[in-house]
Write a protein that holds these residues in place. Structure first.
Motif, PDB file in Angstrom:
ATOM      1  N   THR A   1      -7.474  -0.275  -3.988  1.00 35.84           N
ATOM      2  CA  THR A   1      -6.166  -0.810  -3.601  1.00 35.84           C
ATOM      3  C   THR A   1      -6.245  -2.197  -2.973  1.00 35.84           C
ATOM      4  O   THR A   1      -5.226  -2.882  -2.875  1.00 35.84           O
TER       5      THR A   1
ATOM      6  N   SER B   1      -3.027   7.365  -4.662  1.00 31.51           N
ATOM      7  CA  SER B   1      -1.908   7.412  -3.734  1.00 31.51           C
ATOM      8  C   SER B   1      -2.387   7.584  -2.294  1.00 31.51           C
ATOM      9  O   SER B   1      -2.029   6.797  -1.405  1.00 31.51           O
TER      10      SER B   1
ATOM     11  N   ASN C   1      -4.128   4.557  -0.924  1.00 28.39           N
ATOM     12  CA  ASN C   1      -3.241   3.493  -0.455  1.00 28.39           C
ATOM     13  C   ASN C   1      -2.716   3.775   0.943  1.00 28.39           C
ATOM     14  O   ASN C   1      -2.629   2.873   1.778  1.00 28.39           O
ATOM     15  N   PHE C   2      -2.350   5.028   1.199  1.00 24.68           N
ATOM     16  CA  PHE C   2      -1.878   5.380   2.534  1.00 24.68           C
ATOM     17  C   PHE C   2      -3.007   5.258   3.564  1.00 24.68           C
ATOM     18  O   PHE C   2      -2.780   4.820   4.698  1.00 24.68           O
TER      19      PHE C   2
ATOM     20  N   SER D   1       0.835  -1.214   0.000  1.00 21.27           N
ATOM     21  CA  SER D   1       0.000   0.000   0.000  1.00 21.27           C
ATOM     22  C   SER D   1       0.862   1.254   0.000  1.00 21.27           C
ATOM     23  O   SER D   1       0.584   2.223  -0.723  1.00 21.27           O
ATOM     24  N   LYS D   2       1.933   1.252   0.815  1.00 19.89           N
ATOM     25  CA  LYS D   2       2.822   2.421   0.867  1.00 19.89           C
ATOM     26  C   LYS D   2       3.537   2.620  -0.473  1.00 19.89           C
ATOM     27  O   LYS D   2       3.680   3.743  -0.954  1.00 19.89           O
TER      28      LYS D   2
ATOM     29  N   GLY E   1       1.081   3.795  -3.008  1.00 21.05           N
ATOM     30  CA  GLY E   1       0.801   5.196  -2.720  1.00 21.05           C
ATOM     31  C   GLY E   1       1.896   6.107  -3.220  1.00 21.05           C
ATOM     32  O   GLY E   1       1.634   7.189  -3.756  1.00 21.05           O
TER      33      GLY E   1
END
Length: 615
Positions: free
Chosen positions: A378, A526, A529-530, A103-104, A107
């Motif tokens: 995501t 992005s 995702n964070f 995810s990071k 992102g």
């Protein structure tokens, strides 16, 4: 004598007509010169020369850019689609850590789109920005391929779910992470700029090309999914069976071909010069408005604007005044001193500058409402894959890779794009009178609803999976094909949300920040995702207290991932309610079309894009 007089009269008339033609030619030349700054943003060639317009841009150039998008996406997804399994099987990370790291990283990919958009709009221009970031993408993929080949996938063929890999070294991990983050920078900076560069190939002042420009975003997302289809089927199979290095090298090769195809069309593209750094322009509006806070409001016709067809933003159309955010109008109030003394850009701004700032403010609430949808999106690259990995993946003697289920998402996108473009738009257009069928805002709202349904479907699938857990094993007897509805729904929602986003933000962004408008779509992914990573951490901290395993533990059979899916569905429902209010509040910007281009130049392009009817 009469004959001589008649001849002299005829010669005199001819001379007068000749003078009139000469004067007309001079006037036309002045008009062309006055409109040059406006025309140059539409039709420069690679050398910065203003050529015959029909010789540049159009669908011939756009198709080359669509091919580039498909190949670059194939390369990117060759790494991203199976990354969560690479982290767990090769680097030895647990499920929650791997999901968070993916995810990071994802992102970061889309956050880099803002970097590309800024450089594109301000300094480098779209062509150079695309070229440089594609070189970075190639470099990152080569590093990923070399690190997996020489350091990580040891012994050869490990990481297939059966043969364990040797413990990795910190140096190997560092090189691999530097590679994937270069991939993030390269692909993130390239994609939104390419979308805007593709739309630049069409002149929105020409009715035919304006419809082509709207269709381009549909085909752009179509090309993206065609490219990812190969990665999500063929490449993912080889990677899942331990041939990680082969998959990464194929991705690197696709990126090289994409870069070569992009450079091949250099002489055919239509270019737009960068408009300069937008950050000072926007900051000047707020600084000037604060300095003149105590001044009384004045009528819009008394606000400051440069004279003539040129805008203070070089090459950009002027923007007409709107009534919203009236406090910013004070930045365009000219005091008595400023009428005679030297004017500072930090004290006095034009209406166009003020309206550019207003456009950004208007778009932000809409953009914020798309973030929760990106949390839905995501999950395909993280939890959907982990969920599929503990289901029955057998198809006869063939063992289906969990990540390959995203092929159903891609097929759904391709199918729904065709249905939307060929059936829904014409039908809705007849009913509503809107040639676009439904507005971009309506499209995005439909995307949020369908995304919410996808999360409900994923939660129901997880409930059924837990009911069929095989005692003593981590897997379930429930077939992995039960995930098809959630993938199909996510794919359908993408057609409405992301295509609508691309078109909405690109069309609503002022000329000086077009790439920024396109990057907002990726920026929402992005931030999504964070936010997804943050939600996973919060949920695990709250639900894993004491001896409780939490909702997303290492052994998913002991957890309740279904509750996490339903949580996202609830957040989507709340987000939809807020989005309705924001969409009703939003009002479109008002560019000054009269000063953008002359009618004669519009007519030159009328026959240039009949190829659209054949697409």
């Amino acid at each position: 004598m009469a004959t001589i007089d008649s001849l002299n009269t005829a010669i005199s008339q001819k001379e007068q007509a000749s003078k009139k033609n000469y004067v007309f030619e001079e006037i036309s030349e002045v008009e062309r010169s006055a409109n040059y700054d406006q025309k140059q943003k539409l039709c420069l060639n690679i050398g910065g020369v203003l050529p015959i317009r029909n010789h540049l841009g159009g669908w011939s150039s756009a198709f080359l850019l669509l091919a580039n998008q498909g190949l670059a996406t194939l390369a990117f997804f060759g790494v991203s689609v199976n990354l969560v399994l690479f982290l767990t099987r090769v680097l030895g990370q647990d499920n929650a850590s791997a999901a968070n790291n993916v995810s990071k990283w994802t992102g970061t990919v889309y956050l880099c789109s803002l970097v590309g958009a800024f450089l594109s709009d301000s300094y480098w221009g779209r062509y150079l920005t695309c070229a440089i970031f594609q070189v970075i993408l190639v470099l990152g993929l080569v590093i990923v391929s070399l690190s997996s080949w020489l350091m990580l996938v040891k012994p050869v063929g490990c990481g297939d779910g059966i043969l364990d890999c040797n413990p990795t070294t910190p140096i190997g991990n560092a090189i691999f992470y530097s590679g994937i983050y270069l991939v993030a920078l390269g692909y993130g900076g390239h994609q939104p700029t390419l979308a805007t560069f593709g739309s630049d190939q069409f002149d929105e002042n020409n009715p035919k090309q304006k419809s082509s420009k709207a269709a381009f975003f549909c085909y752009f997302y179509f090309a993206l999914n065609v490219g990812s289809l190969f990665s999500n089927t063929i490449l993912v199979y080889y990677e899942d069976t331990g041939k990680w290095t082969l998959g990464f090298w194929v991705s690197a090769g696709a990126a090289v071909v994409a870069l070569a195809s992009f450079l091949l069309g250099s002489s055919c593209y239509r270019y737009i010069k960068p408009f300069g750094n937008p950050l000072p322009r926007v900051a000047q509006v707020f600084v000037a408005a604060i300095k003149k806070w105590k001044l009384p409001q004045v009528d819009s016709d008394k606000l400051y604007e440069v004279e003539g067809s040129e805008s203070v933003i070089k090459g950009s159309r002027k923007i007409l005044h709107t009534d919203e955010f009236g406090f910013l109008d004070k930045a365009a109030i000219m005091t008595e001193e400023e009428k005679f003394d030297k004017r500072s850009a930090w004290n006095l701004c034009t209406i166009t500058q003020v309206e550019e700032a207003k456009c950004i403010i208007r778009m932000l609430p809409i953009w914020l409402c798309t973030i929760i949808y990106s949390v839905v999106f995501t999950q395909m690259a993280s939890l959907f894959v982990e969920q599929g990995a503990v289901m029955n993946k057998s198809l006869g003697k063939f063992n289906l890779p969990a990540a390959s289920m995203s092929a159903f998402d891609i097929c759904s996108v391709l199918l729904c794009t065709g249905i939307y473009q060929r059936i829904l738009v014409p039908l809705a257009g007849r009913l509503s009178g809107n040639p676009k069928g439904i507005t971009e805002l309506q499209r995005m709202g439909a995307g949020i609803i369908i995304g919410m349904l996808a999360m409900i479907a994923a939660g129901v699938t997880e409930i059924e999976r837990l009911k069929r857990v095989i005692p003593g094993q981590q897997s379930s007897s429930l077939s992995i094909f039960c995930q098809v509805p959630q993938y199909v729904l996510v794919g359908a929602s993408e057609v409405f949300m992301y295509v609508g986003q691309l078109e909405f933000f690109n069309s609503q962004a002022p000329d000086g920040i077009k790439s920024f408008g396109s990057s907002l779509c990726m920026a929402s992914i992005s931030i999504g995702n964070f936010v997804s990573s943050m939600l996973v951490n919060m949920v695990m901290q709250i639900t894993a207290k004491g001896d409780k395993p939490g909702w997303i533990p290492e052994d998913l059979n002991e957890g309740h991932m279904d509750k996490f899916y339903f949580l996202i569905a609830c957040l989507s429902a709340i987000d939809f309610v807020i989005y309705i209010f924001c969409a009703k509040w939003y009002k479109c910007g008002n560019p000054d079309e009269d000063n953008s281009i002359t009618q004669s130049n519009k007519e030159e392009d009328q026959g240039g894009d009949d190829v659209l009817n054949k697409v």
